[in-house]
Design an enzyme around this catalytic site. Structure first.
Site, PDB file in Angstrom:
ATOM      1  CB  CYS A  77      14.648 -22.956  48.756  1.00  0.00           C
ATOM      2  SG  CYS A  77      13.348 -21.727  49.066  1.00  0.00           S
ATOM      3  CG  HIS A 178      13.368 -23.525  44.264  1.00  0.00           C
ATOM      4  ND1 HIS A 178      13.289 -24.607  45.099  1.00  0.00           N
ATOM      5  CD2 HIS A 178      12.711 -22.525  44.900  1.00  0.00           C
ATOM      6  CE1 HIS A 178      12.607 -24.294  46.185  1.00  0.00           C
ATOM      7  NE2 HIS A 178      12.249 -23.032  46.087  1.00  0.00           N
ATOM      8  CD  GLU A 180      14.464 -27.201  42.854  1.00  0.00           C
ATOM      9  OE1 GLU A 180      13.551 -26.918  43.646  1.00  0.00           O
ATOM     10  OE2 GLU A 180      15.633 -26.786  42.981  1.00  0.00           O
TER      11      GLU A 180
END
Length: 197
Positions: A77, A178, A180
Site C-alpha cells: 500500500c 493489502h 494481509e
C-alpha cells in the site's frame, strides 16, 4: 527463514503479522538497520500519508537502508507508493526505486468515491509473486492515490482508470492492495513472496 517487517510511523504491522502467522511464518518487527540488512525477506508495510512517512524514514536513515537492500523486499500500500519516485500527496519526493509516478484519484462520477475502499480484481498477473493466483483474483484496497501503469507493472486494477496493482524491479516488489487483508488470494501472494521469490 528470517523475515523482517520494517517498523516506522506508517505501518499496518499487526495485521501483517497475523497474516504471516496464518501461513505458518513468523517475522521480527524492527527499525534496526543491521537486522533489516541481515533479513532473508523484508516487508515494508504502510498506511498513512506520504510526506510524513518519508520525513520519518529520512530522519531515521531508513530511506538509505531500504534502497540499498539486496534481498527480496515487498512494499504494501503506502509502502509501495513510497518506493516510487514521487507522490502527488503533498508533493513528496519518495525513494525512487520504481519510475511510476503516484497520482491522486480524481473522479467526476459519484459512483467512484475517493479513496477506493473495498474489494477489486487484479489482472495481467506477472512474476512468481502471483504463481497459481487466478486472473481477476479479488484483493482488498484502501487508497486515494495510485501508481500509474508503467514498465514495472506486474498486476493491473481498474478504478476510475487502469493503474498498477503491483510493481516489480530487481529485488523490489510492491502491492497497492493489502495482501494481509485479502483472504486466500492475499495469503497465496505472501506465501509466494516467502517461498518463490
Amino acid at each position: 527463514m528470517n523475515i523482517v517487517i520494517i517498523k516506522y510511523n506508517a505501518g499496518n504491522i499487526q495485521s501483517v503479522l497475523y497474516a504471516l502467522e496464518r501461513i505458518g511464518a513468523t517475522a521480527q518487527v524492527t527499525d534496526d538497520h543491521e537486522q533489516i540488512r541481515k533479513a532473508d525477506k523484508v516487508i515494508f508495510p504502510g498506511v498513512g500519508e506520504a510526506s510524513s512517512a518519508m520525513r520519518y524514514l529520512r530522519q531515521h536513515e531508513l530511506d538509505k537502508v531500504i534502497t540499498s537492500l539486496q534481498q527480496p523486499v515487498l512494499g504494501v500500500c503506502l509502502g509501495m507508493q513510497l518506493m516510487c519516485k514521487h507522490s502527488e500527496e503533498n508533493d513528496t519526493t519518495c525513494l525512487g526505486i520504481f519510475d511510476e509516478p503516484v497520482k491522486k484519484f480524481v473522479s467526476k462520477d459519484a459512483l467512484f468515491k475517493v479513496p477506493q475502499i473495498g474489494w477489486n480484481n487484479i489482472y495481467d498477473l506477472k512474476t512468481p509473486l502471483f504463481a497459481d493466483e487466478p486472473e481477476n483474483a479479488y484483493c482488498y484496497f484502501v487508497h486515494g492515490y495510485f501508481a500509474a501503469l508503467g514498465e514495472h507493472t506486474i498486476a493491473t486494477a481498474d478504478y476510475i482508470q487502469p493503474y498498477s496493482a503491483a510493481l516489480h524491479k530487481g529485488n523490489f516488489y510492491g502491492a497497492q492492495f493489502h495482501p494481509e487483508k485479502s483472504a486466500a488470494a492475499g495469503e497465496l501472494i505472501l506465501k509466494n513472496f516467502i517461498e518463490k521469490i
